[in-house]
Design a protein around this motif. Structure first.
Motif, PDB file in Angstrom:
ATOM      1  N   GLN A 126       0.575  -1.313  -0.153  1.00  0.00           N
ATOM      2  CA  GLN A 126       0.206   0.266  -0.361  1.00  0.00           C
ATOM      3  C   GLN A 126       0.868   1.513  -0.011  1.00  0.00           C
ATOM      4  O   GLN A 126       0.603   2.121   0.393  1.00  0.00           O
ATOM      5  N   MET A 127       1.877   1.070  -0.682  1.00  0.00           N
ATOM      6  CA  MET A 127       3.411   2.208  -0.977  1.00  0.00           C
ATOM      7  C   MET A 127       2.320   3.102  -2.251  1.00  0.00           C
ATOM      8  O   MET A 127       2.383   2.986  -2.582  1.00  0.00           O
ATOM      9  N   LEU A 128       2.364   4.466  -1.688  1.00  0.00           N
ATOM     10  CA  LEU A 128       1.551   5.628  -2.267  1.00  0.00           C
ATOM     11  C   LEU A 128       2.743   5.749  -3.655  1.00  0.00           C
ATOM     12  O   LEU A 128       4.362   5.839  -3.477  1.00  0.00           O
ATOM     13  N   ILE A 129       2.273   6.015  -5.064  1.00  0.00           N
ATOM     14  CA  ILE A 129       3.493   6.257  -5.935  1.00  0.00           C
ATOM     15  C   ILE A 129       3.008   7.736  -6.486  1.00  0.00           C
ATOM     16  O   ILE A 129       1.978   8.006  -7.400  1.00  0.00           O
ATOM     17  N   VAL A 130       4.041   8.349  -7.088  1.00  0.00           N
ATOM     18  CA  VAL A 130       3.880   9.829  -6.994  1.00  0.00           C
ATOM     19  C   VAL A 130       4.736  10.089  -8.791  1.00  0.00           C
ATOM     20  O   VAL A 130       5.851   9.751  -8.129  1.00  0.00           O
ATOM     21  N   GLU A 131       3.498  10.183 -10.074  1.00  0.00           N
ATOM     22  CA  GLU A 131       4.809  10.016 -10.792  1.00  0.00           C
ATOM     23  C   GLU A 131       5.150  11.327 -11.501  1.00  0.00           C
ATOM     24  O   GLU A 131       3.406  12.271 -11.077  1.00  0.00           O
ATOM     25  N   ASN A 132       6.093  12.109 -11.379  1.00  0.00           N
ATOM     26  CA  ASN A 132       7.055  12.903 -11.822  1.00  0.00           C
ATOM     27  C   ASN A 132       6.537  12.451 -13.156  1.00  0.00           C
ATOM     28  O   ASN A 132       7.872  11.965 -13.948  1.00  0.00           O
ATOM     29  N   ASP A 133       6.420  13.285 -14.679  1.00  0.00           N
ATOM     30  CA  ASP A 133       5.734  13.049 -15.368  1.00  0.00           C
ATOM     31  C   ASP A 133       5.774  14.456 -17.296  1.00  0.00           C
ATOM     32  O   ASP A 133       5.164  14.456 -17.630  1.00  0.00           O
ATOM     33  N   VAL A 134       6.730  14.937 -15.751  1.00  0.00           N
ATOM     34  CA  VAL A 134       6.566  16.473 -16.972  1.00  0.00           C
ATOM     35  C   VAL A 134       7.482  16.726 -18.352  1.00  0.00           C
ATOM     36  O   VAL A 134       7.148  17.167 -19.180  1.00  0.00           O
ATOM     37  N   MET A 168      -2.086   2.420 -15.621  1.00  0.00           N
ATOM     38  CA  MET A 168      -2.074   1.679 -15.604  1.00  0.00           C
ATOM     39  C   MET A 168      -2.597   0.959 -13.599  1.00  0.00           C
ATOM     40  O   MET A 168      -3.771  -0.231 -13.843  1.00  0.00           O
ATOM     41  N   ALA A 169      -2.678   1.987 -13.329  1.00  0.00           N
ATOM     42  CA  ALA A 169      -3.059   1.876 -11.992  1.00  0.00           C
ATOM     43  C   ALA A 169      -3.981   2.461 -11.780  1.00  0.00           C
ATOM     44  O   ALA A 169      -4.873   2.556 -10.103  1.00  0.00           O
ATOM     45  N   GLY A 170      -4.372   3.279 -11.675  1.00  0.00           N
ATOM     46  CA  GLY A 170      -5.604   4.350 -11.586  1.00  0.00           C
ATOM     47  C   GLY A 170      -4.926   5.933 -10.607  1.00  0.00           C
ATOM     48  O   GLY A 170      -4.053   5.749 -10.801  1.00  0.00           O
ATOM     49  N   LEU A 171      -6.065   6.310 -10.373  1.00  0.00           N
ATOM     50  CA  LEU A 171      -5.542   7.564  -9.915  1.00  0.00           C
ATOM     51  C   LEU A 171      -5.807   7.650  -8.529  1.00  0.00           C
ATOM     52  O   LEU A 171      -5.708   8.656  -7.398  1.00  0.00           O
ATOM     53  N   GLY A 172      -6.186   6.671  -7.985  1.00  0.00           N
ATOM     54  CA  GLY A 172      -6.263   6.041  -6.087  1.00  0.00           C
ATOM     55  C   GLY A 172      -4.810   5.913  -5.581  1.00  0.00           C
ATOM     56  O   GLY A 172      -3.941   6.675  -4.828  1.00  0.00           O
ATOM     57  N   PRO A 173      -3.916   4.497  -5.854  1.00  0.00           N
ATOM     58  CA  PRO A 173      -2.719   4.680  -5.973  1.00  0.00           C
ATOM     59  C   PRO A 173      -1.838   5.100  -6.817  1.00  0.00           C
ATOM     60  O   PRO A 173      -0.639   5.370  -6.231  1.00  0.00           O
ATOM     61  N   VAL A 174      -1.921   6.005  -7.443  1.00  0.00           N
ATOM     62  CA  VAL A 174      -0.513   7.296  -7.851  1.00  0.00           C
ATOM     63  C   VAL A 174      -1.128   8.032  -8.200  1.00  0.00           C
ATOM     64  O   VAL A 174      -2.488   9.195  -8.538  1.00  0.00           O
ATOM     65  N   ILE A 175      -0.432   9.184  -7.810  1.00  0.00           N
ATOM     66  CA  ILE A 175      -0.352  10.780  -7.684  1.00  0.00           C
ATOM     67  C   ILE A 175       0.241  11.374  -9.064  1.00  0.00           C
ATOM     68  O   ILE A 175       1.454  10.403  -9.275  1.00  0.00           O
TER      69      ILE A 175
END
Length: 478
Positions: free
Chosen positions: A293-301, A316-323
């Motif tokens: 249950q580790m949150l992922i913060v995706e820096n995609d600039v 791939m995972a949606g906006l719950g597990p990923v910001i």
């Protein structure tokens, strides 16, 4: 100027070289400003002398009067020439002109504080081989003027107010549309507009973390993110970046032992290595995060410069597990300072409160300008040109760096960056960086991208700025 047409105006002491090639590094206006400023600085034309009229200059250079007028107005703003009613434009008195800033090296040598401040001045170094943005000439496909002229006609009644807390609704809707094209389950309620991706990172850190929290970041790591996490006083764990993405064996071990709260990761065109996560690697990272249950913060600039098949974790995972964090500094302009966060509704509600407390609303003018650019059909053509041009330049710069004895970490053939190891002792990196800066060359050494500040012979190279004789001469002398 390579590829330029030299035009001499003998009656006025001016000799200007104009590069008219489609892929030129500087706009026509910038070339005119630089050429006239150089003539003034070298005293080929003196204070009080009259310049050719706009129409005369346009005729001699075979350029539009609009281009000449823009250049003259910019020189007036710089205090280098003055407009006199009935007399046209004359060279201003020297007392009105300020000398160009010189590169400033801290007494202890270049450091991360210098990287985050002085380097963003346009005149600190003429060859920005280590910077993080595209040359202005590469952005000629963006219709800034048309977007701003359109806004000037529609926003007169709104200049007395603030923007919207969540950002301009039309831009939020467009960002959601673009994310949906990649498979992200997003709508307008999933998007918060920010003052650049840097503010987006700051808001997410403020929302997620408290002192002592355990966080995983990549090694090497984007320098601004690293410094912001240090300010948050969190415990940092590092997972090595590999050509395929992340070392998932190390990540698995760190997660099992320390149960980190979040992983900050770049999926496409990582800064500084230029690498992108492969699809199998993306699945592994998501599986590890899901188990704990580790949150992922995706820096995609850099998504706009990435190949279309580069995986996106939020898709791939949606906006719950990923910001998901994005922006437009790499493809439109860093001057506009427009970024965004895509997340679930509850997270966005907390983030918008933080945004208002720490900085109020973001700029409605720049948000609407970005929206105008995004919906213009020319924007997709602009992105295609950028991707093709960067791929071609990568091939050239990779070959030349290798010939200069630089070891490349990866050959991404896209994006801005190459990560290479210079043929020097790591302990010499700071001195080499300072020596380069004194010669007008900005380098970005690996220690800027490491929490340990350990000496490193690795450097970040921006391929769009490297191909100059002076840069290659400097490398060959190492």
């Amino acid at each position: 100027m390579a590829g330029g047409d030299a035009v001499e105006l003998s009656d006025h002491g001016l000799k200007l070289s104009i590069d008219r090639r489609k892929g030129r590094a500087s706009s026509l206006v910038s070339q005119l400003v630089d050429g006239i400023a150089e003539a003034i600085g070298q005293r080929r034309i003196l204070s009080g002398e009259k310049l050719p009229s706009v129409r005369q200059m346009a005729m001699h250079l075979q350029l539009s009067t609009f281009t000449i007028a823009q250049a003259y107005q910019r020189l007036v703003s710089l205090g280098m020439i003055a407009s006199r009613p009935g007399a046209g434009f004359i060279v201003a008195s020297p007392v009105t002109m300020e000398p160009a800033p010189q590169p400033r090296v801290p007494p202890s040598g270049p450091n991360d504080a210098w990287l985050l401040s002085e380097v963003f001045s346009d005149q600190t170094a003429s060859i920005k081989a280590g910077c993080g943005w595209l040359p202005s000439g590469w952005l000629d496909g963006i219709e800034f003027g048309r977007a701003l002229r359109s806004l000037s006609r529609t926003m007169k009644s709104q200049v007395g107010g603030y923007g919207q807390p969540f950002g301009d609704a039309s831009l939020r809707s467009r960002v959601a549309f673009e994310l949906a094209r990649f498979g992200v389950p997003a709508d307008i309620n999933s998007v918060l507009i920010t003052q650049g991706a840097t503010q987006a990172i700051d808001l997410v850190i403020r929302f997620l973390l408290k002192p002592g929290d355990v966080v995983v970041v990549e090694d090497p790591c984007y320098c601004n993110l690293l410094e912001r996490l240090k300010l948050a006083r969190v415990q940092l764990l590092f997972v090595p970046r590999t050509p395929a993405g992340l070392d998932t064996d190390v990540l698995e071990a760190l997660v099992q032992k320390h149960k980190p709260k979040a992983l900050f990761v770049s999926s496409a065109l990582h800064n500084p290595t230029g690498t992108s996560i492969t699809l199998p690697m993306a699945y592994k990272v998501l599986q590890i995060a899901q188990r704990t249950q580790m949150l992922i913060v995706e820096n995609d600039v850099s998504r706009g410069l990435a190949p279309p098949d580069a995986p996106m974790l939020a898709a791939m995972a949606g906006l719950g597990p990923v910001i998901h964090i994005g922006g437009f500094s790499k493809t439109i302009s860093p001057l506009l300072r427009v970024g965004f966060i895509a997340a679930d509704a509850a997270t966005l509600e907390a983030l918008v409160r933080l945004k208002m407390v720490t900085g109020l609303t973001s700029s409605a003018v720049t948000e609407k300008a970005v929206h105008q650019i995004l919906v213009d059909s020319a924007y997709r053509q602009h992105l295609e040109r950028l991707r093709h041009r960067l791929a071609d330049v990568h091939t050239q710069i990779e070959r030349k760096l290798c010939a200069a004895g630089v070891e490349l970490f990866h050959r991404p053939r896209g994006g801005l960056f190459l990560w290479g190891r210079l043929p020097i002792d790591p302990a010499e990196a700071r001195e080499v960086t300072a020596r380069a800066l004194r010669q007008g060359i900005w380098l970005a050494p690996g220690m800027y991208f490491s929490a340990s500040d350990t000496a490193s012979a690795w450097f970040r190279f921006n391929v769009a700025y490297c191909d100059t004789d002076r840069f290659w001469q400097f490398l060959s002398a190492l």
